[in-house]
Scaffold this motif. Structure first.
Motif, PDB file in Angstrom:
ATOM      1  N   TRP A  21       0.841  -1.203   0.000  1.00 29.60           N
ATOM      2  CA  TRP A  21       0.000   0.000   0.000  1.00 29.60           C
ATOM      3  C   TRP A  21       0.873   1.250   0.000  1.00 29.60           C
ATOM      4  N   ALA A  34     -12.409  -1.201  -2.596  1.00 28.14           N
ATOM      5  CA  ALA A  34     -11.474  -2.017  -1.819  1.00 28.14           C
ATOM      6  C   ALA A  34     -12.193  -3.281  -1.367  1.00 28.14           C
ATOM      7  N   TYR A  47      -8.213   1.047   4.078  1.00 28.51           N
ATOM      8  CA  TYR A  47      -8.100   1.788   2.820  1.00 28.51           C
ATOM      9  C   TYR A  47      -9.358   2.619   2.584  1.00 28.51           C
ATOM     10  N   PHE A  52      -4.108   5.180   6.035  1.00 32.15           N
ATOM     11  CA  PHE A  52      -2.843   4.457   5.941  1.00 32.15           C
ATOM     12  C   PHE A  52      -2.049   4.581   7.231  1.00 32.15           C
TER      13      PHE A  52
END
Length: 454
Positions: A21, A34, A47, A52
């Motif tokens: 990622w 996602a 996500y 993050f």
């Protein structure tokens, strides 16, 4: 166009997906959908939340105790489990009383990181896979279904990750659920069902696990180049290694890094490396064509004996069986032979310069026949790693000997300057001294040029 990120299941190996990622962020990739299974459903939920930093924080702090009460790390060795014997008895007692591991710490962590406002307010769509129990029928759960009880949306993540029988079944709305991996561990189809036009898949196993989508023209498939271990090992060193590998492997898939077992960071235009690769292919092809294989059926009318190209193609990333990646695969064989560490990230130009400097002492090898050249390379490697180096046995395979000897010869004949190209043979013959060989290198690496005696 809608793009989907799809995260596979795999327990503690999910740390790899956070590294991937991170690389995808740096590559400018953005996804409107996602999807995930098991631990992948949790990373995919992060996500959706555009979180993050929170995902990285969780994986940077995760321990076995944060997943299970009295948790233990489970790898393939009895020694590791035995080293945790103080935790083993309490774990077994909890396991029996809870009809599985006591995963309340895991559920508390999910509650803490799952943010209903962020998740349901996000512009990223979502789906996860879980499995109804005991019928073992698949259940694809969409974001819209989870919205019926937003505060308890985290429960569906727990259901997708309920890796029964290690974890107990998860009860939601009067139904029981276990890990989605029992049906589809890599939910690519749900991503396309949600309207994705393209998908990036982040698998957690080295072998191919979704042949149906592996070669699909609209699927970019990222998978580990090394075994990530078992799915319940939360040792800090293991998780950190997985995150780093996920980052590097993603950069390789997107062509920013080179290598498979090793990691090479290029600093020049690819065309220049391709010139060097072409020189390698020329040398290898001529040596293989001229070599007397004496009865190895190389020249029969119907020849099914695999050649050097087959050896290298098997080591190239799928879909990248070209001259550049053949050269990189050959270089990795050579690095393995001479005992180079495969953990660091190597600056590709500095590495090539260094290797060229090392093989200068083999310079006369260029004038020798193939068998003598093989012997020189083999002795050189033995001098660096010892004669018990198991890689030396590969010289019994003449294809291997031809490939690594061609790598050495390519390094010897290549010079650096405005382009990467073979040095003219007459130059090598007229000026065989080290100072002449390194003169061209100094143009590209003045600070790193070796000191030679006058």
């Amino acid at each position: 166009m809608k793009k989907a990120i799809v995260f596979a299941g795999g327990g503690s190996k999910g740390a790899y997906q956070v590294g991937a990622w991170k690389a995808l962020n740096e590559l400018g990739e953005e996804f409107q959908i996602a999807c995930g299974t098991s631990i992948g459903s949790i990373n995919a939920a992060f996500y959706v939340q555009h979180d993050f930093d929170a995902a990285y924080e969780m994986w940077s702090e995760l321990t076995a105790d944060a997943i299970m009460a009295n948790g233990i790390n489970m790898d393939r060795s009895f020694e590791t489990i035995f080293s945790q014997r103080d935790q083993l008895v309490p774990f077994i007692k909890n396991y029996i009383s809870s009809k599985g591991a006591d995963v309340r710490p895991f559920h508390e962590k999910l509650k803490a990181f799952f943010d209903p406002e962020k998740f349901f307010g996000s512009d990223v769509d979502y789906a996860l896979m879980t499995t109804e129990f005991p019928s073992m029928t698949p259940a694809m759960i969409r974001k819209s279904q989870m919205a019926a009880d937003p505060e308890n949306g985290w429960q569906w993540l727990a259901a997708s990750a309920a890796c029964f029988p290690v974890f107990p079944v998860m009860e939601i709305g009067g139904k029981s659920y276990v890990d989605g991996g029992y049906y589809d561990n890599i939910p690519v189809a749900p991503a396309f069902s949600l309207g994705a036009d393209r998908a990036v898949v982040v698998d957690l196993k080295t072998e191919n696990n979704h042949e149906g989508y592996l070669r699909h023209p609209r699927v970019t498939y990222i998978k580990p180049t090394r075994d990530l271990g078992t799915f319940m090992n939360f040792e800090r060193e293991v998780l950190d290694r997985s995150m780093r590998l996920g980052y590097n492997d993603t950069m390789k898939v997107y062509g920013r890094y080179y290598g498979s077992l090793y990691t090479f960071i290029p600093n020049r235009e690819e065309a220049r490396y391709r010139e060097m690769a072409a020189a390698f292919i020329d040398l290898m092809t001529r040596m293989e064509a001229d070599y007397d294989f004496s009865g190895t059926v190389r020249f029969q009318r119907i020849n099914k004996s695999p050649g050097c190209a087959t050896l290298l193609a098997e080591r190239c990333p799928r879909g990248k069986e070209d001259e550049l990646h053949f050269f990189i695969a050959a270089l990795e064989l050579y690095l393995k032979l001479i005992g180079r560490d495969d953990k660091p990230e190597y600056d590709f130009d500095e590495l090539l310069y260094e290797l060229k400097s090392e093989v200068y002492g083999l310079y006369p090898m260029l004038e020798f026949a193939a068998d003598d050249a093989f012997a020189r390379v083999k002795d050189f490697a033995a001098g660096r790693t010892g004669k018990n180096n198991p890689e030396l046995k590969r010289f019994e395979d003449l294809r291997y000997a031809i490939v690594v000897t061609s790598v050495v010869r390519t390094l010897q004949q290549t010079r650096y300057g405005d382009a990467v190209s073979p040095a003219p043979e007459e130059e090598q013959d007229d000026e065989p001294m080290p100072s002449a060989i390194f003169a061209a290198l100094e143009e590209a690496f003045p600070a790193a040029a070796p000191v030679t005696e006058a």
